[in-house]
Design a protein around this motif. Structure first.
Motif, PDB file in Angstrom:
ATOM      1  N   GLY A  28     -47.482  -0.183  60.927  1.00  0.00           N
ATOM      2  CA  GLY A  28     -48.900  -0.386  60.958  1.00  0.00           C
ATOM      3  C   GLY A  28     -49.610  -0.029  59.682  1.00  0.00           C
ATOM      4  O   GLY A  28     -50.309   0.971  59.654  1.00  0.00           O
ATOM      5  N   THR A  29     -49.396  -0.806  58.660  1.00  0.00           N
ATOM      6  CA  THR A  29     -50.253  -0.654  57.503  1.00  0.00           C
ATOM      7  C   THR A  29     -51.630  -1.072  57.965  1.00  0.00           C
ATOM      8  O   THR A  29     -51.817  -2.143  58.522  1.00  0.00           O
ATOM      9  CB  THR A  29     -49.778  -1.550  56.346  1.00  0.00           C
ATOM     10  OG1 THR A  29     -48.496  -1.128  55.937  1.00  0.00           O
ATOM     11  CG2 THR A  29     -50.735  -1.478  55.177  1.00  0.00           C
ATOM     12  N   LYS A  30     -52.581  -0.203  57.774  1.00  0.00           N
ATOM     13  CA  LYS A  30     -53.939  -0.497  58.219  1.00  0.00           C
ATOM     14  C   LYS A  30     -54.731  -1.017  57.038  1.00  0.00           C
ATOM     15  O   LYS A  30     -54.882  -0.338  56.029  1.00  0.00           O
ATOM     16  CB  LYS A  30     -54.594   0.749  58.798  1.00  0.00           C
ATOM     17  CG  LYS A  30     -55.953   0.474  59.400  1.00  0.00           C
ATOM     18  CD  LYS A  30     -56.475   1.655  60.172  1.00  0.00           C
ATOM     19  CE  LYS A  30     -57.788   1.305  60.827  1.00  0.00           C
ATOM     20  NZ  LYS A  30     -58.261   2.392  61.681  1.00  0.00           N
ATOM     21  N   TYR A  31     -55.216  -2.255  57.165  1.00  0.00           N
ATOM     22  CA  TYR A  31     -56.046  -2.878  56.142  1.00  0.00           C
ATOM     23  C   TYR A  31     -57.503  -2.813  56.597  1.00  0.00           C
ATOM     24  O   TYR A  31     -57.809  -3.109  57.741  1.00  0.00           O
ATOM     25  CB  TYR A  31     -55.654  -4.346  55.935  1.00  0.00           C
ATOM     26  CG  TYR A  31     -54.318  -4.513  55.277  1.00  0.00           C
ATOM     27  CD1 TYR A  31     -54.221  -4.629  53.893  1.00  0.00           C
ATOM     28  CD2 TYR A  31     -53.151  -4.548  56.025  1.00  0.00           C
ATOM     29  CE1 TYR A  31     -52.993  -4.782  53.271  1.00  0.00           C
ATOM     30  CE2 TYR A  31     -51.921  -4.692  55.419  1.00  0.00           C
ATOM     31  CZ  TYR A  31     -51.845  -4.813  54.048  1.00  0.00           C
ATOM     32  OH  TYR A  31     -50.634  -4.956  53.441  1.00  0.00           O
ATOM     33  N   ASP A  50     -54.849   7.771  63.893  1.00  0.00           N
ATOM     34  CA  ASP A  50     -53.910   6.912  64.608  1.00  0.00           C
ATOM     35  C   ASP A  50     -54.199   7.140  66.089  1.00  0.00           C
ATOM     36  O   ASP A  50     -53.656   8.049  66.709  1.00  0.00           O
ATOM     37  CB  ASP A  50     -52.478   7.275  64.247  1.00  0.00           C
ATOM     38  CG  ASP A  50     -51.483   6.258  64.775  1.00  0.00           C
ATOM     39  OD1 ASP A  50     -51.894   5.333  65.510  1.00  0.00           O
ATOM     40  OD2 ASP A  50     -50.291   6.384  64.450  1.00  0.00           O
ATOM     41  N   ARG A  57     -52.840   8.619  60.051  1.00  0.00           N
ATOM     42  CA  ARG A  57     -52.045   7.739  59.192  1.00  0.00           C
ATOM     43  C   ARG A  57     -51.950   8.395  57.823  1.00  0.00           C
ATOM     44  O   ARG A  57     -52.864   9.081  57.397  1.00  0.00           O
ATOM     45  CB  ARG A  57     -52.724   6.382  59.029  1.00  0.00           C
ATOM     46  CG  ARG A  57     -52.872   5.607  60.299  1.00  0.00           C
ATOM     47  CD  ARG A  57     -53.645   4.308  60.023  1.00  0.00           C
ATOM     48  NE  ARG A  57     -53.834   3.581  61.246  1.00  0.00           N
ATOM     49  CZ  ARG A  57     -52.923   2.757  61.769  1.00  0.00           C
ATOM     50  NH1 ARG A  57     -51.788   2.565  61.135  1.00  0.00           N
ATOM     51  NH2 ARG A  57     -53.151   2.133  62.893  1.00  0.00           N
ATOM     52  N   VAL A  60     -54.187   4.116  54.105  1.00  0.00           N
ATOM     53  CA  VAL A  60     -54.832   2.859  54.488  1.00  0.00           C
ATOM     54  C   VAL A  60     -54.985   2.025  53.223  1.00  0.00           C
ATOM     55  O   VAL A  60     -55.029   2.564  52.111  1.00  0.00           O
ATOM     56  CB  VAL A  60     -56.207   3.056  55.169  1.00  0.00           C
ATOM     57  CG1 VAL A  60     -56.067   3.771  56.498  1.00  0.00           C
ATOM     58  CG2 VAL A  60     -57.179   3.762  54.272  1.00  0.00           C
TER      59      VAL A  60
END
Length: 143
Positions: A28-31, A50, A57, A60
């Motif tokens: 889950g790379t959060k963009y 998270d 995380r 980001v």
């Protein structure tokens, strides 16, 4: 042990060693499309939460239509963050994030979460941006 059995066992062991790294990079790379006010990029601290398990995380990736490259922000501790320009210092390609490492898909240069070169051919560290924490927000100075 016969050759076929040996190869089967080696393949299984290799899978067990590689799987955690692959899962971390896919986890889950959060963009985020982050707003820019004046010359600061603004990010709420809860962007690192998270929500699935109550932890944070480690990074980001921030984007904005006026920026040519994204910015990766690593959470070092609750009040210490590192913001890195995701452009390789070797030939200018966009970097990819793999956990605590940024990697160039073109020639394999690798950078740590602080922007230092870990493996070449790049030899210069990544551009970093000052980050301040105030009122549950991160302000990343783009100057």
């Amino acid at each position: 042990m016969q050759r076929k059995e040996f190869i089967k066992q080696c393949t299984g062991c290799l899978g067990l060693m590689v799987a955690p790294a692959l899962l971390q990079s896919c986890s889950g790379t959060k963009y985020l499309n982050a707003a820019i006010e004046d010359s600061d990029m603004i990010v709420p601290i809860d962007a690192f939460a998270d929500k699935g398990n109550g932890s944070f995380r480690s990074y980001v990736v921030l984007e904005n239509e006026i920026l040519q490259f994204p910015i990766c922000v690593y959470r070092i501790s609750a009040d210490d963050y590192k913001a890195l320009w995701m452009q390789c210092t070797h030939q200018g390609n966009e970097l990819q994030v793999f956990g605590d490492m940024l990697q160039c898909p073109a020639h394999g240069s690798e950078f740590t979460r602080t922007g230092a070169v870990q493996n070449g051919p790049a030899y210069m560290s990544l551009r970093t941006f000052p980050v301040t924490v105030a009122n549950d927000r991160l302000k990343i100075s783009l100057k």
